[in-house]
Write a protein that holds these residues in place. Structure first.
Motif, short mmCIF file in Angstrom:
data_model
loop_
_atom_site.label_atom_id
_atom_site.label_comp_id
_atom_site.label_asym_id
_atom_site.label_seq_id
_atom_site.Cartn_x
_atom_site.Cartn_y
_atom_site.Cartn_z
N GLN A 3 0.82 -1.22 0.00
CA GLN A 3 0.00 0.00 0.00
C GLN A 3 0.85 1.27 0.00
O GLN A 3 0.39 2.33 -0.41
N VAL A 4 2.08 1.15 0.49
CA VAL A 4 2.98 2.30 0.59
C VAL A 4 4.37 1.89 0.10
O VAL A 4 4.94 0.92 0.60
N ARG A 19 6.00 10.46 -8.26
CA ARG A 19 4.64 10.52 -8.80
C ARG A 19 4.42 9.41 -9.83
O ARG A 19 3.32 8.85 -9.93
N ALA A 20 5.46 9.08 -10.59
CA ALA A 20 5.34 8.00 -11.58
C ALA A 20 5.10 6.66 -10.91
O ALA A 20 4.25 5.88 -11.33
N ARG A 21 5.87 6.39 -9.83
CA ARG A 21 5.68 5.11 -9.13
C ARG A 21 4.28 5.07 -8.49
O ARG A 21 3.66 4.01 -8.42
N ALA A 22 3.79 6.22 -8.04
CA ALA A 22 2.46 6.26 -7.44
C ALA A 22 1.37 6.02 -8.48
O ALA A 22 0.44 5.22 -8.24
N VAL A 23 1.46 6.66 -9.62
CA VAL A 23 0.39 6.53 -10.62
C VAL A 23 0.44 5.16 -11.29
O VAL A 23 -0.60 4.60 -11.65
N ASP A 24 1.63 4.59 -11.43
CA ASP A 24 1.75 3.26 -12.03
C ASP A 24 1.13 2.18 -11.14
O ASP A 24 0.55 1.21 -11.64
N ASN A 25 1.30 2.36 -9.81
CA ASN A 25 0.94 1.28 -8.89
C ASN A 25 -0.21 1.62 -7.96
O ASN A 25 -0.60 0.80 -7.14
N VAL A 28 3.47 6.91 -2.09
CA VAL A 28 4.93 6.88 -2.25
C VAL A 28 5.54 7.92 -1.32
O VAL A 28 5.10 9.08 -1.30
N ILE A 29 6.53 7.49 -0.55
CA ILE A 29 7.21 8.36 0.40
C ILE A 29 8.69 8.42 0.04
O ILE A 29 9.33 7.38 -0.10
N THR A 30 9.22 9.63 -0.12
CA THR A 30 10.65 9.81 -0.36
C THR A 30 11.20 10.74 0.71
O THR A 30 10.70 11.85 0.89
N CYS A 31 12.22 10.29 1.43
CA CYS A 31 12.76 11.08 2.54
C CYS A 31 14.26 11.29 2.34
O CYS A 31 15.03 10.33 2.26
#
Length: 290
Positions: free
Chosen positions: A180-181, A202-208, A212-215
């Motif tokens: 889920q994340v 955003r690409a990984r989020a829209v594909d899947n 998506v969290i990037t820190c």
């Protein structure tokens, strides 16, 4: 794999830390950030890539810790801090020494301080853009053995580290396993970061159709490697839920897991794939943990 549990809504904190050459200070800074995040209501806390040392091949061997055999002051602090704060903690990454090899390793702890999973960076950052950026992690580090999926009180997480985000197949594999994340502690630089950091999240989020969290670490003008910063949370419709600039800070976002189900129902991409034409082959171990 069984369907992931629905934790409802979870407040996440991304700790964009100021990292120096002083390891003890870095550990103290991270501990304080975890405590503050929990005090502000976060139940999922995420730290950046290589938060306990400067990002350099010279630093990795001298700052490395044996997480399994010890001593490991960085991960010992993470376990204790997660337990004291009562949070699920994605502990960024630190250099790990194991059986004569070095890894870029992320540890995930539950609210009791138990180590749930350990992800070793799967794709090493070897880049050469003449006149702008040259870095080869492979000079010191060994690639990890495979994907890491972990069930937590804050949802089913798929863990990657920085460069791992550039490989859509890894994210697709995670989505196939019900993640889920997607969580990526990272340290993109000021050459690729402006164009690619948010784009890839955003690409990984829209594909899947997942969060998506990037820190990232904060930018340190005195460091040889300049981190881009801009820690970001992206929703399953590729919407930016929270972001920042490059200074030390903690940002927060509410993850509404109903959104994952809603977006996947509205756009049923997994049911519409042409498996007669192509498919994703998972050659990794059936185990979800390293």
């Amino acid at each position: 794999m069984a369907e992931a549990a629905d934790p409802g809504k979870v407040k996440v904190a991304l700790c964009q830390l100021h990292v120096t050459a002083d390891k003890e200070q870095n550990i103290a800074t991270a501990k304080a950030a975890i405590e503050d995040a929990a005090h502000n209501g976060a139940k999922l806390v995420v730290l950046p890539e290589m938060w306990n040392c400067p990002y350099s091949n010279d630093s990795f061997p001298s700052y490395a810790e044996d997480i399994e055999a010890g001593p490991s002051p960085s991960t010992d602090m993470l376990a204790a801090a997660a337990a004291a704060a009562g949070v699920t903690l994605v502990g960024g990454s630190v250099p790990e020494r194991s059986v004569g090899k070095l890894y870029n390793t992320c540890c995930v702890f539950d609210h009791t301080g138990k180590l749930l999973a350990k992800h070793r960076k799967t794709h090493l950052f070897d880049i050469d853009i003449p006149g702008k950026m040259t870095f080869k992690e492979s000079l010191t580090l060994t690639p990890g053995e495979g994907p890491t999926v972990v069930d937590t009180a804050a949802g089913r997480l798929g863990v990657g580290i920085c460069y791992d985000i550039r490989f859509p197949e890894l994210a697709m594999l995670y989505a196939k396993r019900g993640v889920q994340v997607l969580v990526y502690p990272g340290a993109f630089n000021t050459v690729t970061g402006p164009l690619h950091w948010e784009l890839l999240a955003r690409a990984r989020a829209v594909d899947n159709q997942c969060f998506v969290i990037t820190c990232s670490p904060a930018r340190n003008p005195d460091a040889s490697y300049q981190a881009w910063g801009h820690s970001t949370v992206v929703g399953p419709f590729a919407e930016v839920l929270a972001t920042t600039e490059h200074e030390p800070t903690t940002i927060y976002a509410d993850l509404d897991f109903a959104q994952v189900k809603e977006r996947r129902a509205n756009l049923p991409l997994t049911q519409q794939k042409r498996h007669d034409l192509y498919e994703l082959v998972d050659r990794s171990s059936s185990s979800s943990k390293q």
